[in-house]
Design a protein around this motif. Sequence first.
Motif, PDB file in Angstrom:
ATOM      1  N   GLN A 156       0.846  -1.199   0.000  1.00  0.00           N
ATOM      2  CA  GLN A 156       0.000   0.000   0.000  1.00  0.00           C
ATOM      3  C   GLN A 156       0.878   1.245   0.000  1.00  0.00           C
ATOM      4  O   GLN A 156       1.832   1.336   0.783  1.00  0.00           O
ATOM      5  CB  GLN A 156      -0.877   0.030   1.259  1.00  0.00           C
ATOM      6  CG  GLN A 156      -2.020  -0.954   1.258  1.00  0.00           C
ATOM      7  CD  GLN A 156      -3.090  -0.551   0.269  1.00  0.00           C
ATOM      8  OE1 GLN A 156      -3.222  -1.185  -0.773  1.00  0.00           O
ATOM      9  NE2 GLN A 156      -3.836   0.482   0.562  1.00  0.00           N
ATOM     10  N   ALA A 157       0.560   2.208  -0.853  1.00  0.00           N
ATOM     11  CA  ALA A 157       1.295   3.469  -0.863  1.00  0.00           C
ATOM     12  C   ALA A 157       0.996   4.228   0.423  1.00  0.00           C
ATOM     13  O   ALA A 157      -0.164   4.396   0.791  1.00  0.00           O
ATOM     14  CB  ALA A 157       0.900   4.307  -2.072  1.00  0.00           C
ATOM     15  N   ILE A 158       2.054   4.654   1.116  1.00  0.00           N
ATOM     16  CA  ILE A 158       1.863   5.434   2.345  1.00  0.00           C
ATOM     17  C   ILE A 158       2.445   6.841   2.224  1.00  0.00           C
ATOM     18  O   ILE A 158       2.161   7.697   3.045  1.00  0.00           O
ATOM     19  CB  ILE A 158       2.445   4.722   3.581  1.00  0.00           C
ATOM     20  CG1 ILE A 158       3.951   4.513   3.428  1.00  0.00           C
ATOM     21  CG2 ILE A 158       1.728   3.407   3.839  1.00  0.00           C
ATOM     22  CD1 ILE A 158       4.646   4.100   4.709  1.00  0.00           C
ATOM     23  N   ALA A 159       3.253   7.054   1.197  1.00  0.00           N
ATOM     24  CA  ALA A 159       3.816   8.382   0.944  1.00  0.00           C
ATOM     25  C   ALA A 159       4.177   8.478  -0.528  1.00  0.00           C
ATOM     26  O   ALA A 159       4.576   7.491  -1.146  1.00  0.00           O
ATOM     27  CB  ALA A 159       5.047   8.622   1.803  1.00  0.00           C
ATOM     28  N   VAL A 160       3.992   9.669  -1.076  1.00  0.00           N
ATOM     29  CA  VAL A 160       4.286   9.886  -2.485  1.00  0.00           C
ATOM     30  C   VAL A 160       4.964  11.239  -2.633  1.00  0.00           C
ATOM     31  O   VAL A 160       4.546  12.216  -2.011  1.00  0.00           O
ATOM     32  CB  VAL A 160       3.006   9.862  -3.352  1.00  0.00           C
ATOM     33  CG1 VAL A 160       3.342  10.050  -4.820  1.00  0.00           C
ATOM     34  CG2 VAL A 160       2.221   8.597  -3.143  1.00  0.00           C
ATOM     35  N   GLY A 161       5.998  11.277  -3.442  1.00  0.00           N
ATOM     36  CA  GLY A 161       6.661  12.535  -3.754  1.00  0.00           C
ATOM     37  C   GLY A 161       6.734  12.699  -5.259  1.00  0.00           C
ATOM     38  O   GLY A 161       6.831  11.722  -6.003  1.00  0.00           O
TER      39      GLY A 161
END
Length: 173
Positions: A156-161
Amino acid sequence: PRIYAPYGPLAVSKKALEAALQELKQLAKQTGASFVRVEPISKISKTDLKTLGLKPALKDIQPPQTWVQDLTKPREEIFAEFTSSNRNLFNTYDKKGLSIRTSQNPADMSVFLETIHDVANRTGMQPHSDKYYQTMAETLLPRQASTIYIVEAEGQAIAVGFVFDSPVTRYYA
């Protein structure tokens, strides 16, 4: 329509900024843009900016540049400049079950959009429209002028930059 130069133009003198502004005005005329918005990066005084006909925006769109890091230095030097907390996080992320992947696939902008909507709901910040971000992705990612960084835990994506890349500079979006 308008012309927008985020973090620019970069000018080393008032004369150089004046020349860049004239070019932008000419481009505006050619394209039918109703105004030009700039965020000049220079050591030019606020008084000089006013004499060039510039006035501050009521609200900043881009965050101010807060950190400049020379990425041509050896990796060890860069990591030595991290705070001890950030060094620890970087050195142990995989032990915590986290993985980091990069993407230049415009379809992965959906992960960014989901995250930015969560942040907006939690903090009240006003992001740009989804179309704005999707257009950036479709334009810049295939040209390798930007990259999406995705941190995942258990798939699961928990942070995106999202970063913009030029030949010499990376901007965190």
